[in-house]
Design a protein around this motif. Structure first.
Motif, short mmCIF file in Angstrom:
data_model
loop_
_atom_site.label_atom_id
_atom_site.label_comp_id
_atom_site.label_asym_id
_atom_site.label_seq_id
_atom_site.Cartn_x
_atom_site.Cartn_y
_atom_site.Cartn_z
N GLU A 18 0.83 -1.21 0.00
CA GLU A 18 0.00 0.00 0.00
C GLU A 18 0.86 1.26 0.00
O GLU A 18 1.88 1.34 0.70
CB GLU A 18 -0.92 -0.01 1.22
CG GLU A 18 -1.88 -1.19 1.20
CD GLU A 18 -2.67 -1.34 2.48
OE1 GLU A 18 -2.34 -0.68 3.48
OE2 GLU A 18 -3.64 -2.13 2.46
N ARG A 19 0.44 2.23 -0.78
CA ARG A 19 1.17 3.49 -0.92
C ARG A 19 1.44 4.17 0.43
O ARG A 19 2.55 4.59 0.71
CB ARG A 19 0.40 4.45 -1.84
CG ARG A 19 1.07 5.80 -2.01
CD ARG A 19 0.42 6.64 -3.10
NE ARG A 19 0.39 5.97 -4.37
CZ ARG A 19 1.43 5.81 -5.18
NH1 ARG A 19 2.61 6.28 -4.84
NH2 ARG A 19 1.32 5.19 -6.34
N GLY A 20 0.42 4.25 1.27
CA GLY A 20 0.59 4.91 2.57
C GLY A 20 1.59 4.18 3.46
O GLY A 20 2.39 4.81 4.16
N PRO A 34 12.27 9.96 -3.79
CA PRO A 34 11.00 10.04 -4.50
C PRO A 34 10.61 8.76 -5.25
O PRO A 34 9.44 8.59 -5.61
CB PRO A 34 11.19 11.21 -5.47
CG PRO A 34 12.65 11.43 -5.55
CD PRO A 34 13.24 10.95 -4.26
N VAL A 35 11.53 7.84 -5.45
CA VAL A 35 11.18 6.58 -6.12
C VAL A 35 10.17 5.80 -5.27
O VAL A 35 9.40 5.00 -5.80
CB VAL A 35 12.44 5.73 -6.44
CG1 VAL A 35 13.02 5.10 -5.18
CG2 VAL A 35 12.13 4.68 -7.49
N PHE A 36 10.13 6.08 -3.97
CA PHE A 36 9.19 5.41 -3.08
C PHE A 36 7.83 6.10 -3.03
O PHE A 36 6.83 5.45 -2.73
CB PHE A 36 9.75 5.32 -1.66
CG PHE A 36 11.10 4.67 -1.56
CD1 PHE A 36 11.37 3.48 -2.21
CD2 PHE A 36 12.10 5.24 -0.80
CE1 PHE A 36 12.62 2.87 -2.11
CE2 PHE A 36 13.34 4.64 -0.68
CZ PHE A 36 13.61 3.46 -1.35
N ILE A 51 8.21 2.05 -6.01
CA ILE A 51 8.69 0.79 -5.46
C ILE A 51 8.80 0.91 -3.94
O ILE A 51 8.84 2.00 -3.38
CB ILE A 51 10.03 0.36 -6.08
CG1 ILE A 51 11.14 1.39 -5.79
CG2 ILE A 51 9.88 0.11 -7.57
CD1 ILE A 51 12.52 0.95 -6.23
N ALA A 52 8.86 -0.24 -3.29
CA ALA A 52 9.01 -0.29 -1.84
C ALA A 52 10.50 -0.29 -1.49
O ALA A 52 11.32 -0.82 -2.24
CB ALA A 52 8.34 -1.54 -1.28
N VAL A 90 4.38 -0.60 -5.59
CA VAL A 90 3.22 -0.11 -4.84
C VAL A 90 1.96 -0.54 -5.59
O VAL A 90 1.88 -0.42 -6.81
CB VAL A 90 3.27 1.43 -4.69
CG1 VAL A 90 1.94 1.97 -4.20
CG2 VAL A 90 4.40 1.82 -3.75
N GLY A 91 1.02 -1.08 -4.85
CA GLY A 91 -0.26 -1.51 -5.42
C GLY A 91 -0.32 -2.99 -5.75
O GLY A 91 -1.41 -3.53 -5.93
N GLU A 92 0.81 -3.66 -5.83
CA GLU A 92 0.75 -5.08 -6.19
C GLU A 92 0.45 -5.95 -4.98
O GLU A 92 0.71 -5.58 -3.84
CB GLU A 92 2.02 -5.54 -6.90
CG GLU A 92 3.18 -5.91 -6.05
CD GLU A 92 4.34 -6.48 -6.85
OE1 GLU A 92 4.14 -7.40 -7.67
OE2 GLU A 92 5.47 -5.99 -6.64
#
Length: 149
Positions: A18-20, A34-36, A51-52, A90-92
């Motif tokens: 999750e993004r948050g 910022p890649v995160f 990406i995480a 993120v999101g997967e």
């Protein structure tokens, strides 16, 4: 002490990146890259999503290995490493599980020590392994005696 558990595996658990959670984790580890967190930056770099951070999988639920009942206190974190086939997006959604690889004992400064080696795996929706983490948990003689009682 744990020989009968070698090779045992937890049932897989689904985890969504999750993004948050990624943003909070990046803030907690002091890495504001910022890649995160910035979708535009990820797109500029040719990524399909943010990406995480590399150690983010410590937050995943890998399920419970039946019969592995470790105490909540007194364990020593020995070592941990991560191996990636690709970034975690993120999101997967990932399917995560862990397995006992081996257990050994040896005499140390604190008495007879136990070393428990655990491998944790994350697979994508297609069943492809995307990340493997290995960790060593050290059980002091005091912890081991408390578990037997």
């Amino acid at each position: 002490m744990f020989e009968e558990l070698i090779g045992k595996r937890s049932n897989p658990v689904r985890n969504t990146i999750e993004r948050g959670a990624v943003r909070k984790f990046a803030e907690a580890i002091g890495d504001p890259h910022p890649v995160f967190t910035d979708p535009a930056f990820a797109a500029e770099k040719g990524l399909k999503a943010n990406i995480a951070p590399p150690t983010f999988p410590v937050t995943f639920d890998y399920g419970k290995i039946e019969g592995l009942d470790l105490p909540k206190a007194g364990l020593i974190h020995g070592e941990q490493s991560f191996e990636y086939k690709r970034p975690l997006y993120v999101g997967e959604e990932l399917r995560c599980y862990r397995e006992i690889e081996k257990y050994q004992e040896r005499k140390g400064k604190l008495g007879q020590m136990g070393f428990l080696f655990i491998k944790s795996t994350a697979e994508d929706r297609n069943g492809e392994r995307v990340m493997t983490a290995t960790q060593t948990i050290i059980l002091s003689e005091t912890v081991r005696k408390g578990m037997k009682g």
